[in-house]
Structure formats: structure tokens, C-alpha cells
Scaffold this active site. Structure first.
Site, mmCIF file in Angstrom:
data_model
loop_
_atom_site.group_PDB
_atom_site.id
_atom_site.type_symbol
_atom_site.label_atom_id
_atom_site.label_comp_id
_atom_site.label_asym_id
_atom_site.label_seq_id
_atom_site.Cartn_x
_atom_site.Cartn_y
_atom_site.Cartn_z
ATOM 1 N N ASP A 1 5.994 12.914 -16.241
ATOM 2 C CA ASP A 1 5.496 12.102 -15.140
ATOM 3 C C ASP A 1 6.586 11.241 -14.508
ATOM 4 O O ASP A 1 7.620 10.954 -15.129
ATOM 5 C CB ASP A 1 4.390 11.166 -15.634
ATOM 6 N N HIS B 1 7.948 11.280 -19.944
ATOM 7 C CA HIS B 1 8.435 10.795 -18.653
ATOM 8 C C HIS B 1 9.913 11.146 -18.519
ATOM 9 O O HIS B 1 10.727 10.747 -19.358
ATOM 10 C CB HIS B 1 8.246 9.281 -18.539
#
Length: 514
Positions: A326, A467
Site C-alpha cells: 500500500d 507498505h
């Protein structure tokens, strides 16, 4: 019964059933042309116009590599071949003992290709010591049904399969001088059963005790995928699993030379079968396959233009994990892509639309290397706090940014913070992907902790949240990939993981069977 009598019995039964003569390749100096025929097996790298995918993963504990044909978008045979290779790779990795550095190489060859049928031979060569071990099997695509079938579908029925084994037994007894006790595997079982006349009055008995079809029957049931698979399981270990057609229009069956005393380097036994007698053993699909093999590959075997490798694994039958990243792209994403490539791993990147224009080359590389881009909003705002119009505008803006770089819209959405409500589900217009494994990398920023959480919690069907904007997270990826790969996992995109289950507005966390 003496060996001489057994040979006479087998020869008589085979001749009566098939009207053909079976000769072992290279056994007789005065053998007819049919006996000197070769198996039709064309390496996929030598097929004009055929796209081929090739990958390998080289680690300190093993080396695995595979090559398979790309027959067009969502072609059933491409998926079946690659899935079969993935299952074999998983079995190989799960069986590692920790000693040495064994290798597994898988490849494919084209056996036949036409508008009606495509046949592929899969080989797996493993080396963990002095001698390599080779396995081979075949798969056949039937264009009429759109299904992929095992070798048994080429025969009219199990009675025809049994008759073929009787002929092969006769060849081994006569051509190679084997004794009854030396006949390998199922060939020996069938020969013994035939010699002792233990078949039931209703017909022959297939391996495992299942009644075979009455001799002379049509055997169309073996064109049914379920029946063909059941027959293949019943005849598991048969040399006809590695079946090809010969240049003389017959059949070529590969036998392991170690099972043939005195055979030397001989690896093929050719069963010449003339067209007038073929009706006694081949199914309609078998005839189509033989014709296609003799004619050579049909032109235009692959689709026009480059063929994608996306959606070529069936994760319902595999140990799959979806790694998702993400908030990017960012300055660490290129290094992450390098790590993924080393393990033949595909991932899903939930990108922010506001960053796509800053890293267009990185985004283009994601797509080019088979990764998937998902929508993570324009700049990470909470969708559940927006109106319907605001949600549609935000996601639409991000979709356009991605489309400008790769030419297509993101197929799934991950809402920031996982924040959802009815309005988001109704107006997102996309399937919503959450996760079941949260590495909490955004908080800990500790590579070892991230690795530990990813490995401890991941299982088949997991969606892992990471991430790519944090360096510790990116550093955690190689050890996660290495260990999950060693355990036999395959790394896929969320679309490949969930497939047809994905519907707009539906929420998904993992793909474990319910």
C-alpha cells in the site's frame, strides 16, 4: 503357464483385439519402417509463433525452473500446464531434506496441435545425487468441450487401454527377452491377470478392481473429464501416461531403460497402428490427436500480439499467497520489484493516484512484469467519511491516473485504513480487498518483526499487508519470499487468487475454503 505359452496367449489376444504388431524400437535389425519410427515431440521453444514463458528461482537450498507454452488469454491448457508444474514444484520443495542443493527442471513439448486438439508433454527432471530422476505425463485439450483431459481420453475405453498393455507386455517378453517377473509395474499386473484368466464374466478388470468396459464398446465415457480422470487414477503408473504419436502413425511409449535389462539407452517403444485397425483402440479425440500430430502444429497457435502470464495459476489447487503493498509507489519500490523478480513472485500494489504521475516508469514496470495495480484512492483519504459523489470522484481520478500509464483501470480497491460503510460498497464500483495478515510494518518499522509476522501468520489463501514506502518493509520482503518459497508457496496477484469470485462491492480478506 510357461513363459512361451504366456507369450503366445498375449500375442493372440492382442492380435485378435487390435490386429496389429508391436515392435520395440531398435530391437530387430530387420524391423519394418513402423518399428523405426520416432515419437513426435516438438520442444515448445522450436514451435514457430508460439509464445513461451520461462522462469527459475535459484536459492541456497534449491534451484527450480520451468518453461511452459502461452496459448492465448485464459487458455485452459496454459492454466492446466502451469498449475501442474506449480504443484510438482511445491511437492519437490516440501520434500527437501536440507542436504545439498537439489534441482528441479520442468519443461514442455508439443505432441499435437490443431483446431480440434492440442497435446502437451510435461517433463520434470530432478537431481539430488548421482542420477537424475525424470517424470513425464501428457495433457490433451479438447476444443469441442473446452476441457483439458488426461491420456486416457485418447482411448475408446478401459478395455482398449488394457489391450494396449497386453500388446506392450508381449513386446517386452519377446523383443527384450524379459521374464514374466521382470515385466514392469502395471504392464506386469495386466499380463498376469490375463494369463491367469481372472477377468470377470462381464469384462476385464482394471487396476484397483474397477470393472473395465466391455471389449468393443465405444468408450465415449472417457471423453467425460470426470470419467477420464478416474481412469487415469486407476491406471496411475502406466507407461501410457507418457504417450505420443509416432512418425509412422502409431503410438510411442517411453519406458525407463532401467526397467529393461539389456536395453542400454533405449527409451521408446513404438506401437504401429494402421488406420484400419485404429478403431479398436482410439477414441474420436485420439484420432483427431493423431492427425494433428502427423500434420504438424497448426499456424496461429498463439494469440496475436504478446500473451500475458496473468491468471495462469489455479490457486484452488495450490499453496498461493498474495503479497500486497500500500501507499506507493515510492523511492524503495524499484528495489522491491527486483526482489520479487528473483523469486518469480507477482504482487498487487495499491497505489495512490497522486503518486502515479511522480513514478510513471515504476508503475509501467509493475504492469510489464506481471504485477497488478489496485486503487488506494487519490491521497489516502478516508472513503467512509465521503459522500457517494465524493467516493466516485476520488476513485475515478485515481483510475484515470493509472490508465494513462498502463492503459487499463485498477481491477480492485483497497480503502485506506480498511474503512468501509454501505456507501463505499455501493459506489466503489470495484471489488474491495482487505487482508488477513497484517504485518503492522507501518508502526514497528522493524524488519525482523515484519518478517516474523508475515511468516507466522501466512497460510494458503492469505492476503498479506505491507507498505513499499518504508525501507524496513522492503528489506523484509526477500527473507519472506525465501522462506515461503522453500515451503512451496506461489506468489500471485489478488485477481489470480480470487478469480471469478471478485464482484464489485463485495469485500474479501482471504481465499481460504469456507
Amino acid at each position: 503357464m510357461s513363459v512361451t505359452s504366456l507369450r503366445r496367449e498375449l500375442r493372440a489376444r492382442a492380435a485378435a483385439a487390435l490386429g496389429l504388431l508391436l515392435l520395440a524400437s531398435g530391437c530387430h535389425s530387420d524391423a519394418p519402417e513402423e518399428a523405426r519410427a520416432e515419437a513426435i515431440r516438438l520442444p515448445i521453444g522450436e514451435v514457430p509463433g508460439l509464445d513461451v514463458a520461462e522462469h527459475s528461482v535459484d536459492t541456497d537450498h534449491s534451484v527450480v525452473g520451468y518453461r511452459y507454452p502461452l496459448l492465448g488469454e485464459a487458455h485452459p491448457l496454459t492454466m492446466e500446464v502451469r498449475t501442474a508444474m506449480a504443484r510438482r514444484q511445491t511437492a519437490f520443495l516440501e520434500e527437501l531434506t536440507g542436504r545439498g542443493r537439489p534441482e528441479l527442471r520442468q519443461d514442455a513439448a508439443l505432441l499435437a496441435a490443431s483446431a480440434d486438439v492440442v497435446g502437451v508433454r510435461l517433463t520434470a527432471v530432478s537431481s539430488a545425487g548421482i542420477r537424475d530422476h525424470e517424470e513425464a505425463t501428457t495433457l490433451w485439450y479438447d476444443a469441442e468441450s473446452g476441457g483439458v483431459l488426461p491420456w486416457t481420453s485418447l482411448f475408446r475405453g478401459e478395455a482398449a487401454i488394457e489391450r494396449a498393455h497386453l500388446v506392450l507386455a508381449d513386446t517386452l517378453l519377446d523383443g527384450y527377452g524379459l521374464s514374466l517377473e521382470e515385466l514392469p509395474g502395471i504392464v506386469g499386473e495386466v499380463a498376469l491377470r490375463s494369463a491367469r484368466e481372472t477377468a470377470s464374466p462381464e469384462g476385464a478388470v482394471a487396476p484397483g478392481g474397477a470393472p473395465a468396459e466391455t471389449p468393443g464398446g465405444e468408450g465415449t465415457d472417457l471423453l467425460d473429464p470426470v470419467r477420464a480422470a478416474e481412469a487415469a487414477q486407476a491406471w496411475e503408473g502406466s507407461p501410457f501416461e507418457d504417450l505420443a504419436f509416432s512418425t509412422a502413425g502409431g503410438l510411442a511409449v517411453r519406458l525407463d531403460p532401467t526397467q529393461l535389462p539389456g536395453a542400454g539407452r533405449v527409451s521408446d517403444v513404438v506401437l504401429p497402428l494402421e488406420a484400419k485397425t485404429a478403431e479398436g483402440i482410439l477414441s474420436a479425440l485420439g484420432f483427431h490427436a493423431r492427425d494433428a500430430a502427423l500434420e504438424g502444429p497448426a499456424p496461429g497457435l498463439s494469440a496475436d500480439g504478446p500473451v500475458s502470464e496473468k491468471d495462469t495459476l489455479d490457486c484452488l489447487r495450490l499453496k498461493c499467497v498474495a503479497l500486497t503493498f500500500d501507499d506507493g509507489p515510492g523511492e524503495h519500490t524499484e528495489g522491491l520489484l527486483d526482489s520479487l523478480a528473483a523469486f518469480d513472485a507477482k504482487a498487487t500494489f495499491y497505489v495512490l493516484g497522486s503518486l502515479v504521475g511522480e513514478f510513471p516508469e515504476t508503475v509501467a514496470r509493475m504492469d510489464a512484469e506481471g504485477h497488478e495495480l489496485g486503487n488506494h484512492t487519490w491521497k489516502h483519504d478516508d472513503l467512509s467519511a465521503m459522500s457517494a459523489a465524493g467516493i466516485e470522484a476520488d476513485l475515478g481520478r485515481t483510475n484515470r491516473a493509472v490508465r494513462e500509464v498502463i492503459g487499463s483501470d485498477p481491477p480492485t480497491l483497497r480503502p485506506p485504513y480498511g474503512a468501509l460503510n454501505g456507501t463505499v460498497r455501493e459506489h466503489a464500483g470495484l471489488p474491495i480487498l482487505l487482508w488477513d495478515v497484517d504485518t503492522i510494518d507501518w508502526r514497528s518499522r522493524d524488519t525482523d518483526e515484519i518478517v516474523g509476522r508475515a511468516l507466522d501468520k501466512s497460510t494458503a489463501g492469505s492476503v498479506v499487508l505491507l507498505h513499499d514506502i518504508h525501507a524496513p518493509s522492503v528489506r523484509a520482503v526477500p527473507p519472506v519470499l525465501k522462506e515461503l518459497h522453500r515451503q512451496g508457496y506461489h506468489f500471485v496477484t489478488v485477481s489470480e487468487m480470487f478469480g471469478a469470485m471478485l464482484e464489485p462491492g463485495d469485500v474479501f480478506t482471504d481465499a481460504r475454503p469456507q
